[in-house]
Design an enzyme around this catalytic site. Structure first.
Site, PDB file in Angstrom:
ATOM      1  N   TYR A 198      -0.411  -2.844  13.544  1.00 25.02           N
ATOM      2  CA  TYR A 198      -1.266  -2.061  12.642  1.00 25.02           C
ATOM      3  C   TYR A 198      -2.195  -1.125  13.420  1.00 25.02           C
ATOM      4  O   TYR A 198      -2.960  -1.575  14.279  1.00 25.02           O
ATOM      5  CB  TYR A 198      -2.087  -3.024  11.788  1.00 25.02           C
ATOM      6  CG  TYR A 198      -2.919  -2.353  10.724  1.00 25.02           C
ATOM      7  CD1 TYR A 198      -2.319  -1.764   9.623  1.00 25.02           C
ATOM      8  CD2 TYR A 198      -4.310  -2.321  10.826  1.00 25.02           C
ATOM      9  CE1 TYR A 198      -3.091  -1.163   8.640  1.00 25.02           C
ATOM     10  CE2 TYR A 198      -5.083  -1.720   9.845  1.00 25.02           C
ATOM     11  CZ  TYR A 198      -4.467  -1.138   8.759  1.00 25.02           C
ATOM     12  OH  TYR A 198      -5.224  -0.533   7.797  1.00 25.02           O
ATOM     13  N   ASP A 235      -3.013  -2.915   3.046  1.00 21.54           N
ATOM     14  CA  ASP A 235      -3.509  -3.066   4.412  1.00 21.54           C
ATOM     15  C   ASP A 235      -4.619  -4.107   4.469  1.00 21.54           C
ATOM     16  O   ASP A 235      -5.500  -4.141   3.606  1.00 21.54           O
ATOM     17  CB  ASP A 235      -4.043  -1.729   4.951  1.00 21.54           C
ATOM     18  CG  ASP A 235      -2.920  -0.744   5.252  1.00 21.54           C
ATOM     19  OD1 ASP A 235      -1.749  -1.157   5.220  1.00 21.54           O
ATOM     20  OD2 ASP A 235      -3.215   0.439   5.521  1.00 21.54           O
ATOM     21  N   GLU A 259       0.816  -1.223   0.000  1.00 20.97           N
ATOM     22  CA  GLU A 259       0.000   0.000   0.000  1.00 20.97           C
ATOM     23  C   GLU A 259       0.849   1.273   0.000  1.00 20.97           C
ATOM     24  O   GLU A 259       0.442   2.296  -0.522  1.00 20.97           O
ATOM     25  CB  GLU A 259      -0.943   0.020   1.212  1.00 20.97           C
ATOM     26  CG  GLU A 259      -1.946   1.149   1.151  1.00 20.97           C
ATOM     27  CD  GLU A 259      -3.218   0.868   1.938  1.00 20.97           C
ATOM     28  OE1 GLU A 259      -3.813   1.840   2.395  1.00 20.97           O
ATOM     29  OE2 GLU A 259      -3.615  -0.301   2.071  1.00 20.97           O
TER      30      GLU A 259
END
Length: 733
Positions: A312, A105, A9
């Site tokens: 994350y 992601d 990403e």
């Protein structure tokens, strides 16, 4: 030899994956190895096309062209990302690339980033999915050993695309209808408009609030025990009747002793707060450090992508999945540094006790809670903001692994005359999780309003001498205006603002995370500030006059969180494969038509009430004065002109008279600091004064920095003498 293309990403994640996959040959926008090519997006490279792409007539906003209902909706490359898109396209179309691994992601939006690129590139190659929660080398290797089939995520993609297309159909049409109808820059959407309405509703609650006086009684026993009166019928510690309070005070004035009729001792324990999800972390950062939701997310992205010390960040779960448990010792070792070393060492000495309070697979969706990774960091490499946020994450992580805080609570009931009085005390038995916070943690608020105190040894039947009886008085308070922390809470759980809705819808919005997502809430709040619908006064958020008028003009249905609840219910069904995407889009087109017709046929009007007498240098129309998030601005009233200019901004400089923050006004040499207390000072004079002060005084920060350096030095007696002298130095505040 065939190769696999990996699409990340962001460039930083792409570099990390390339390193693990041994892709050392650097190209322009990609890395290449023997088996893999790693390239990346820059967030979204592709988006839904603007209306003018469907016809030149839409480049001019006209109400008769609405609603705009293209079918299908087209994808276009985002102009600023054009170069990288063509890099990705070139690599995807290579003949030796036989397979694509989506490594964006792991979530609905990440799926959309990759699938839109693949769709616009027009390639039809097998797809695999990398689904990981941190970007450490270990996590990447493990993820590539367990790649998923891309087909398993096609429903997730359909759900993501449906959300984006529905937002386009409703948002574009409603915004154009409002703007053209009222010739003003007005925008609305299914998340931002209910968020605006929530703040407006809170302001209305405050405006309508009427304070009510209440009374209580307090008695001092033995000169040190504070007793609180309790109504024996209602069990309340206050009464709204002044006459009753006066009568009680009169009847007890001459009572000199009280009898202890009950002494209760209860063993109690409290557990650590849950692990952080992004919203909870944003709330705490706003309360403790004043960081906006957007700032906290930006800091977290740096800790995740650059330093690789946290997992994350864009997660909505506060639990860990069972597969993470075996990695906990490594994560504890990674934070075994000052000031966390004593707690980390204590946890590593015994097996970790896992329980459902923080490990529960059923409560983990795309990602688990935010915790440290197995990668250690030198704290000196983190800047001040990163250090503060990392500290929150580490302490919360260590706290949940520690045992509960245990204490013995003593409650004594005393009969004073014919009235009942109470006192409470606490004896700490085990600090438990509070050790992680170095005992610097607020005690839980007492629900009954009886403060805890240090109590002497008291037994049932004791008679206590009463030294004083007094009446206490208070006033009910209105709800506090929203801070960013409070607004994030309301967006996450907006059930209060869905009065009259079905329990099923209220449950749905709770399960789907409320208004917006953890990833988008910060941007929604920021957009409301940038559109001048919100303004900040101190730490509180208020709706501007423009925002209040907008709520008068927007259809009622778009102001309620109910719309989002209904959408999320259906998007969830698409993700599970139980609802067809096109069925949902058909419903959205019908709804968009209804919204446009309601705005078109409305007889309400919009009026600028912040017009100045200054004219726009671009189009000569009068400018509007607006309060931005960081100060005052002048903006053109003509939406097509778009001129804006800052006229005053809030600074961190402090007034020498009252020490409040100064506002900087004007331009060039005429810039002047202005304070609410009336103090005014030219920027040049201010700088001269600061330079003079710096030259003659040693700041607290400079001395503290020097002393810290000395702690690391085992130098000679001269350093020690200088250190001793500076330790006694009287700091300038």
């Amino acid at each position: 030899m065939s190769k696999t293309l990996v699409l990340a990403e962001k460039p930083s994640v792409g570099r990390d994956i390339a390193k693990v996959l041994q892709c050392h040959k650097k190209g322009n926008g990609f890395f290449e190895g023997d088996k893999y090519i790693v390239t990346w997006a820059l967030g979204h490279l592709v988006t839904l096309a603007d209306p003018e792409v469907y016809g030149q007539q839409f480049s001019t906003w006209k109400i008769e062209d609405l609603p705009i209902m293209p079918s299908p909706l087209k994808l276009v490359v985002i102009k600023e990302s054009n170069k990288q898109f063509h890099v990705v396209k070139q690599q995807m179309r290579r003949n030796d690339v036989k397979e694509i691994v989506i490594a964006t992601d792991a979530g609905r939006e990440g799926e959309l980033v990759a699938r839109w690129i693949i769709e616009l590139v027009h390639v039809n190659k097998p797809i695999k999915r990398l689904w990981i929660s941190s970007v450490t080398d270990k996590a990447i290797k493990e993820g590539f050993r367990n790649l998923k089939d891309g087909k398993a995520y096609e429903n997730l993609y359909a759900s993501a695309a449906a959300r984006a297309e529905a937002d386009w159909l409703v948002g574009i049409n409603a915004t154009r209808a409002l703007t053209v109808k009222h010739n003003a820059q007005l925008s609305c959407g299914r998340v931002q408009t209910p968020t605006l309405a929530i703040v407006a509703q809170r302001e209305e609650e405050i405006r309508r609030f009427t304070p009510k006086a209440f009374y209580g009684l307090s008695a001092m026993a033995q000169g040190q025990i504070k007793l609180q009166w309790q109504d024996q019928q209602t069990k309340d510690f206050r009464t709204f009747s002044k006459d009753k309070a006066d009568q009680l005070l009169t009847s007890l004035q001459h009572v000199k002793t009280a009898e202890v009729i009950e002494v209760n001792k209860a063993h109690k324990k409290t557990f650590a707060p849950q692990l952080y999800d992004l919203t909870e972390l944003q709330r705490d950062a706003n309360k403790m450090f004043g960081y906006s939701a957007k700032e906290t997310l930006s800091i977290m992205q740096g800790l995740y992508e650059h330093h690789k010390v946290v997992t994350y960040p864009r997660t909505d779960s506060r639990y860990l999945s069972a597969d993470i448990v075996e990695t906990l010792p490594e994560r504890i070792k990674a934070v075994q540094m000052k000031p966390y070393a004593p707690i980390a060492a204590k946890l590593l000495r015994a097996p970790i006790k896992v329980n459902k309070s923080f490990v529960d697979d059923s409560k983990v969706s795309d990602h688990h809670a935010i915790i440290p990774t197995e990668q250690s960091v030198f704290l000196g490499d983190l800047n001040d903001r990163e250090r503060k946020i990392f500290d929150l994450v580490v302490k919360r992580f260590l706290a949940v692994l520690l045992p509960p805080f245990e204490y013995e609570q003593t409650t004594i009931q005393v009969k004073l005359g014919s009235e009942l009085f109470l006192a409470k005390g606490k004896t700490v038995l085990a600090q438990g999780w509070k050790e992680a916070y170095d005992h610097d943690v607020e005690d839980e608020d007492t629900k009954d309003g009886v403060a805890e105190q240090l109590l002497p040894a008291i037994a049932k039947g004791d008679r206590l001498p009463i030294t004083a009886v007094s009446q206490t008085k208070g006033e009910t308070k209105p709800p506090e205006p929203f801070t960013e922390a409070g607004l994030l809470s309301a967006m996450e759980n907006p059930a209060k603002y869905m009065a009259g809705e079905s329990k099923e819808l209220i449950k749905t919005i709770g399960e789907t995370g409320g208004l917006g997502t953890v990833a988008t809430r910060a941007d929604v709040i920021e957009k409301l500030f940038n559109s001048f619908l919100f303004e900040k006064r101190g730490k509180h958020i208020f709706v501007t006059a423009k925002g209040k008028q907008l709520l008068e003009l927007v259809p009622d249905e778009m102001q309620s969180p109910t719309l989002t609840a209904q959408w999320e219910q259906k998007l969830g069904a698409i993700a599970k494969g139980s609802l067809n995407k096109q069925t949902f889009i058909g419903e959205m087109k019908t709804y968009a038509k209804a919204v446009v017709n309601e705005i078109k046929n409305s007889d309400k009007s919009f009026r600028h009430d912040n017009l100045t007498r200054s004219r726009c240098p671009e189009c000569n129309k009068f400018l509007l004065e607006v309060n931005g998030k960081r100060g005052k601005m002048l903006v053109c009233q003509d939406r097509e002109c778009g001129y804006r200019k800052g006229v005053a901004k809030q600074t961190n400089a402090r007034c020498p008279q009252c020490h409040k923050r100064l506002e900087l006004r004007g331009e060039g040499e005429g810039q002047t600091f202005v304070c609410v207390c009336g103090h005014r000072e030219k920027l040049s004079t201010f700088q001269q004064r600061r330079d003079k002060e710096k030259g003659s005084k040693v700041s607290k920060k400079e001395v503290a920095k020097f002393l810290k350096g000395q702690d690391k030095d085992t130098g000679d007696g001269l350093n020690s003498a200088l250190k001793d002298a500076l330790a006694k130095f009287k700091f300038d505040e």
